[in-house]
Design a protein around this motif. Structure first.
Motif, PDB file in Angstrom:
ATOM      1  N   THR A  23       5.379  11.798 -10.058  1.00  0.00           N
ATOM      2  CA  THR A  23       4.831  10.919 -11.510  1.00  0.00           C
ATOM      3  C   THR A  23       4.736   9.595 -10.512  1.00  0.00           C
ATOM      4  O   THR A  23       3.512   9.333 -11.179  1.00  0.00           O
ATOM      5  CB  THR A  23       5.993  10.383 -12.442  1.00  0.00           C
ATOM      6  OG1 THR A  23       7.777   9.826 -12.169  1.00  0.00           O
ATOM      7  CG2 THR A  23       6.755  11.514 -13.406  1.00  0.00           C
ATOM      8  N   ALA A  24       5.281   9.435  -9.926  1.00  0.00           N
ATOM      9  CA  ALA A  24       4.861   8.367  -8.857  1.00  0.00           C
ATOM     10  C   ALA A  24       3.918   8.251  -8.227  1.00  0.00           C
ATOM     11  O   ALA A  24       3.481   9.316  -7.076  1.00  0.00           O
ATOM     12  CB  ALA A  24       6.702   8.050  -7.749  1.00  0.00           C
ATOM     13  N   VAL A  25       3.297   7.240  -7.803  1.00  0.00           N
ATOM     14  CA  VAL A  25       1.820   7.404  -6.860  1.00  0.00           C
ATOM     15  C   VAL A  25       1.955   6.860  -5.426  1.00  0.00           C
ATOM     16  O   VAL A  25       2.644   5.670  -5.508  1.00  0.00           O
ATOM     17  CB  VAL A  25       0.702   5.865  -7.662  1.00  0.00           C
ATOM     18  CG1 VAL A  25      -0.421   5.894  -6.540  1.00  0.00           C
ATOM     19  CG2 VAL A  25       0.405   6.182  -9.016  1.00  0.00           C
ATOM     20  N   SER A  26       1.491   7.408  -4.681  1.00  0.00           N
ATOM     21  CA  SER A  26       1.808   7.421  -3.779  1.00  0.00           C
ATOM     22  C   SER A  26       0.577   6.134  -2.685  1.00  0.00           C
ATOM     23  O   SER A  26       0.940   5.792  -1.500  1.00  0.00           O
ATOM     24  CB  SER A  26       1.900   8.671  -2.620  1.00  0.00           C
ATOM     25  OG  SER A  26       0.521   9.306  -2.493  1.00  0.00           O
ATOM     26  N   GLN A  27      -0.643   5.860  -2.763  1.00  0.00           N
ATOM     27  CA  GLN A  27      -1.357   5.547  -2.480  1.00  0.00           C
ATOM     28  C   GLN A  27      -1.055   3.925  -2.500  1.00  0.00           C
ATOM     29  O   GLN A  27      -0.723   3.440  -3.820  1.00  0.00           O
ATOM     30  CB  GLN A  27      -2.614   5.594  -2.525  1.00  0.00           C
ATOM     31  CG  GLN A  27      -3.275   7.848  -2.657  1.00  0.00           C
ATOM     32  CD  GLN A  27      -2.644   8.798  -3.206  1.00  0.00           C
ATOM     33  OE1 GLN A  27      -1.957   8.154  -4.780  1.00  0.00           O
ATOM     34  NE2 GLN A  27      -3.340   9.308  -3.846  1.00  0.00           N
ATOM     35  N   VAL A  28      -1.733   3.566  -2.558  1.00  0.00           N
ATOM     36  CA  VAL A  28      -1.409   1.304  -2.454  1.00  0.00           C
ATOM     37  C   VAL A  28      -2.612   0.937  -3.758  1.00  0.00           C
ATOM     38  O   VAL A  28      -4.331   1.619  -3.197  1.00  0.00           O
ATOM     39  CB  VAL A  28      -1.966   0.602  -1.081  1.00  0.00           C
ATOM     40  CG1 VAL A  28      -2.147  -0.636  -1.149  1.00  0.00           C
ATOM     41  CG2 VAL A  28      -0.514   0.582  -0.220  1.00  0.00           C
ATOM     42  N   VAL A  29      -1.662   0.779  -4.449  1.00  0.00           N
ATOM     43  CA  VAL A  29      -3.533   0.415  -5.113  1.00  0.00           C
ATOM     44  C   VAL A  29      -2.927  -1.136  -5.517  1.00  0.00           C
ATOM     45  O   VAL A  29      -2.038  -1.547  -5.423  1.00  0.00           O
ATOM     46  CB  VAL A  29      -3.026   0.887  -6.619  1.00  0.00           C
ATOM     47  CG1 VAL A  29      -3.769   0.599  -8.070  1.00  0.00           C
ATOM     48  CG2 VAL A  29      -3.339   2.119  -6.595  1.00  0.00           C
ATOM     49  N   GLN A  30      -4.549  -2.695  -5.106  1.00  0.00           N
ATOM     50  CA  GLN A  30      -4.344  -3.409  -5.501  1.00  0.00           C
ATOM     51  C   GLN A  30      -4.794  -4.032  -6.761  1.00  0.00           C
ATOM     52  O   GLN A  30      -5.731  -3.541  -7.040  1.00  0.00           O
ATOM     53  CB  GLN A  30      -4.950  -3.929  -3.593  1.00  0.00           C
ATOM     54  CG  GLN A  30      -3.811  -4.212  -2.498  1.00  0.00           C
ATOM     55  CD  GLN A  30      -4.510  -5.197  -1.984  1.00  0.00           C
ATOM     56  OE1 GLN A  30      -6.238  -4.362  -1.645  1.00  0.00           O
ATOM     57  NE2 GLN A  30      -4.187  -5.278  -0.596  1.00  0.00           N
ATOM     58  N   GLY A  31      -3.651  -5.248  -7.342  1.00  0.00           N
ATOM     59  CA  GLY A  31      -4.992  -5.936  -8.442  1.00  0.00           C
ATOM     60  C   GLY A  31      -6.312  -6.221  -8.045  1.00  0.00           C
ATOM     61  O   GLY A  31      -6.113  -6.963  -7.074  1.00  0.00           O
ATOM     62  N   THR A  32      -6.563  -7.693  -8.912  1.00  0.00           N
ATOM     63  CA  THR A  32      -7.908  -8.192  -8.682  1.00  0.00           C
ATOM     64  C   THR A  32      -7.484  -9.252  -8.169  1.00  0.00           C
ATOM     65  O   THR A  32      -7.976 -10.252  -7.780  1.00  0.00           O
ATOM     66  CB  THR A  32      -8.473  -8.137  -9.988  1.00  0.00           C
ATOM     67  OG1 THR A  32      -7.853  -9.171 -11.335  1.00  0.00           O
ATOM     68  CG2 THR A  32      -9.439  -7.357 -10.656  1.00  0.00           C
ATOM     69  N   ASN A  33      -6.253  -9.621  -7.865  1.00  0.00           N
ATOM     70  CA  ASN A  33      -5.574 -10.926  -7.303  1.00  0.00           C
ATOM     71  C   ASN A  33      -5.239 -10.563  -5.862  1.00  0.00           C
ATOM     72  O   ASN A  33      -4.815 -11.404  -5.345  1.00  0.00           O
ATOM     73  CB  ASN A  33      -4.441 -11.158  -8.082  1.00  0.00           C
ATOM     74  CG  ASN A  33      -2.827  -9.653  -8.685  1.00  0.00           C
ATOM     75  OD1 ASN A  33      -3.070  -8.903  -8.107  1.00  0.00           O
ATOM     76  ND2 ASN A  33      -2.267 -10.622  -9.575  1.00  0.00           N
ATOM     77  N   GLY A  34      -5.190  -9.283  -5.606  1.00  0.00           N
ATOM     78  CA  GLY A  34      -4.670  -8.429  -3.971  1.00  0.00           C
ATOM     79  C   GLY A  34      -3.100  -8.297  -3.420  1.00  0.00           C
ATOM     80  O   GLY A  34      -2.971  -7.934  -3.060  1.00  0.00           O
ATOM     81  N   GLN A  35      -3.344  -8.543  -5.155  1.00  0.00           N
ATOM     82  CA  GLN A  35      -1.836  -8.397  -4.497  1.00  0.00           C
ATOM     83  C   GLN A  35      -1.446  -6.369  -4.994  1.00  0.00           C
ATOM     84  O   GLN A  35      -1.948  -6.188  -6.246  1.00  0.00           O
ATOM     85  CB  GLN A  35      -0.459  -9.011  -5.784  1.00  0.00           C
ATOM     86  CG  GLN A  35      -0.580 -10.379  -5.282  1.00  0.00           C
ATOM     87  CD  GLN A  35      -0.035 -10.922  -6.480  1.00  0.00           C
ATOM     88  OE1 GLN A  35       1.335 -10.097  -7.036  1.00  0.00           O
ATOM     89  NE2 GLN A  35       0.187 -12.523  -6.310  1.00  0.00           N
ATOM     90  N   THR A  36       0.029  -5.801  -4.396  1.00  0.00           N
ATOM     91  CA  THR A  36       0.015  -4.400  -4.726  1.00  0.00           C
ATOM     92  C   THR A  36       0.357  -4.372  -5.711  1.00  0.00           C
ATOM     93  O   THR A  36       1.206  -5.087  -6.231  1.00  0.00           O
ATOM     94  CB  THR A  36       0.975  -3.936  -3.056  1.00  0.00           C
ATOM     95  OG1 THR A  36       0.002  -4.523  -2.392  1.00  0.00           O
ATOM     96  CG2 THR A  36       1.293  -2.138  -3.798  1.00  0.00           C
TER      97      THR A  36
END
Length: 482
Positions: free
Chosen positions: A401-414
């Motif tokens: 269920t957990a996502v392994s890739q890095v996803v950044q928000g629009t604020n640049g934070q993961t």
């Protein structure tokens, strides 16, 4: 004697966790959950990472073949609040079990186009008779075979904008009815459930009503007509920026489709001029002015492509950057009334299609003869007996269920702790009331004279595990006590 009920309970629980959505039905002008009788509205996004030009089945990849990518995108879509995706180009030769199962687990339906941009895999709008072949139909039937067994396959599109101007409005409509008929007849013989088939139209206003009337009318005087579409959709880009119900001509659409005999919805929407998009059409589309007539729509599109409609930007290393349009759309979705969306009993569940007649057609030059071409040589045998080497799809267990890739928000934070949340039976995903996009959120679920219309156009996992182990513990305790 005490062990068997526990075993049955465990089996029932395991089976239940693999079935998140209820296959929907069409009643009158509505999509309906047959278990609850509630109307279903599409809150969706178009999903074709890489775009049409990126479709290459020889690569062994299509949008629904990589489970890791689908898990990442399903988590972002569940968080966004969508309950449906439209996928334009799929290869029936690839395995889609994991992706279909992931989207099923999070309550997201799939709208599948049976055509592709490759030669021989669609009706050529400039040569409909020459492209309507047995080989072409074999390919479309293979797509049906690949997706028919997934409960979250909502529908198939027999065509997309094959009729897009008056010259194509003459020869092409009969072939759209022919392909629709062939698909529906194939599904009737080879699928355990009825799966709707419809058409996705270009929102070219001078042709729109003729296209709708031509495809929804009934040529039969006694019973069902398989060449008649089960639903009608349009790719509409008339609401641009901070527009309004009248300025966008949405009011005209509501008036035009008010007596529809089939569900009508936007198969694409989301004008991208001006930018950034603010999606002020969302509360109107799902509000009292439009919802009684239209059944929602799908925003174009999830991934950023050269046409600049994306909600997220995908990188070659698998990481994703959320774009401002993602936040804006999530904010608009979060203000919707979930009960109104999916929790109300369907109305207008019976409707009578108009009889096919030349009087339905207003444009001179548009097809007004409703004689549908017969299947090409060899096609009827495919319909009767099925295709050879048919692909088989099935729902499989989703254990990660957990996502392994890095996803950044629009604020640049993961984005932290990004994961899918599998839903219970009979649930579909819905917008959350939470709008924060820098951290993970938990989705909400439910049981059950107008301007030109083409202003801008494109060229709960932990809880389930705890319940399982609690039940398992009871079983072990029962064994020990015996």
């Amino acid at each position: 004697m005490f062990i068997k009920p526990i075993q049955f309970a465990l089996l029932a629980f395991c089976a239940r966790t693999a079935l998140a959505v209820q296959s929907l039905e069409i009643k009158g002008s509505n999509f309906v959950n047959p278990n609850t009788g509630n109307r279903f509205q599409i809150v969706g996004v178009a999903y074709q990472p890489g775009g049409q030009s990126g479709y290459n089945p020889g690569s062994g990849i299509d949008p629904l073949s990589d489970g890791s990518v689908c898990l990442r995108d399903a988590a972002l879509m569940q968080r966004l609040g969508v309950n449906a995706i439209r996928v334009y180009n799929v290869s029936p030769d690839l395995n889609h079990d994991m992706c279909a199962s992931i989207f099923n687990a999070v309550g997201i339906y799939m709208l599948i186009d049976v055509n592709s941009p490759l030669a021989g895999e669609s009706i050529d709008r400039s040569n409909p008779s020459g492209s309507y072949t047995s080989s072409y139909l074999n390919r479309t039937f293979a797509v049906v075979e690949a997706f028919k067994s997934y409960p979250n396959t909502l529908l198939f599109f027999s065509g997309n904008e094959v009729i897009n101007d008056l010259p194509t409005g003459g020869p092409n409509p009969p072939y759209m009815r022919a392909v629709t008929r062939d698909l529906k007849n194939y599904i009737a013989k080879h699928s355990s459930r009825s799966i709707p088939v419809g058409y996705s139209a270009a929102d070219v206003r001078e042709l729109l009503l003729d296209t709708w009337n031509y495809l929804q009318c009934n040529t039969s005087t006694s019973g069902a007509d398989p060449s008649r579409v089960d639903l009608f959709a349009l790719n509409s880009y008339s609401w641009c920026g901070d527009s309004s119900f009248a300025t966008s001509s949405y009011n005209t659409l509501v008036s035009d489709f008010s007596n529809t005999s089939v569900p009508v919805f936007f198969s694409e929407y989301g004008c991208n001029k001006p930018t950034p998009r603010i999606f002020t059409e969302v509360p109107v589309l799902y509000g009292p002015l439009m919802a009684p007539v239209l059944s929602g729509g799908l925003v174009y599109e999830f991934s950023q492509e050269p046409s600049d409609f994306g909600l997220v930007s995908m990188n070659s290393n698998g990481s994703v950057q959320l774009l401002s349009d993602y936040d804006s759309l999530q904010k608009q979705y979060s203000g919707l009334n979930i009960t109104t969306l999916q929790g109300e009993a369907a109305q207008n569940t019976t409707s009578t299609a108009p009889a096919c007649s030349s009087s339905l057609i207003t444009n001179q030059g548009f097809a007004n003869n409703f004689s549908v071409p017969s299947p090409p040589s060899g096609a009827q045998d495919l319909i009767n007996n099925g295709i050879q080497n048919a692909p088989v799809g099935k729902i499989v267990s989703v254990t990660t269920t957990a996502v392994s890739q890095v996803v950044q928000g629009t604020n640049g934070q993961t984005v932290q702790n990004l994961a899918i949340t599998p839903l219970e039976d009979d649930e579909s995903n819905n917008p959350s009331t939470q709008t924060t996009t820098s951290t993970s959120t938990t989705p909400t679920s439910t049981t059950s004279s107008a301007p030109a219309a083409t202003t801008s156009k494109k060229s709960s996992a932990a809880t389930m595990q705890a319940s399982f182990y609690a039940l398992l513990g009871v079983g072990f305790l029962a064994v020990v006590l015996l």
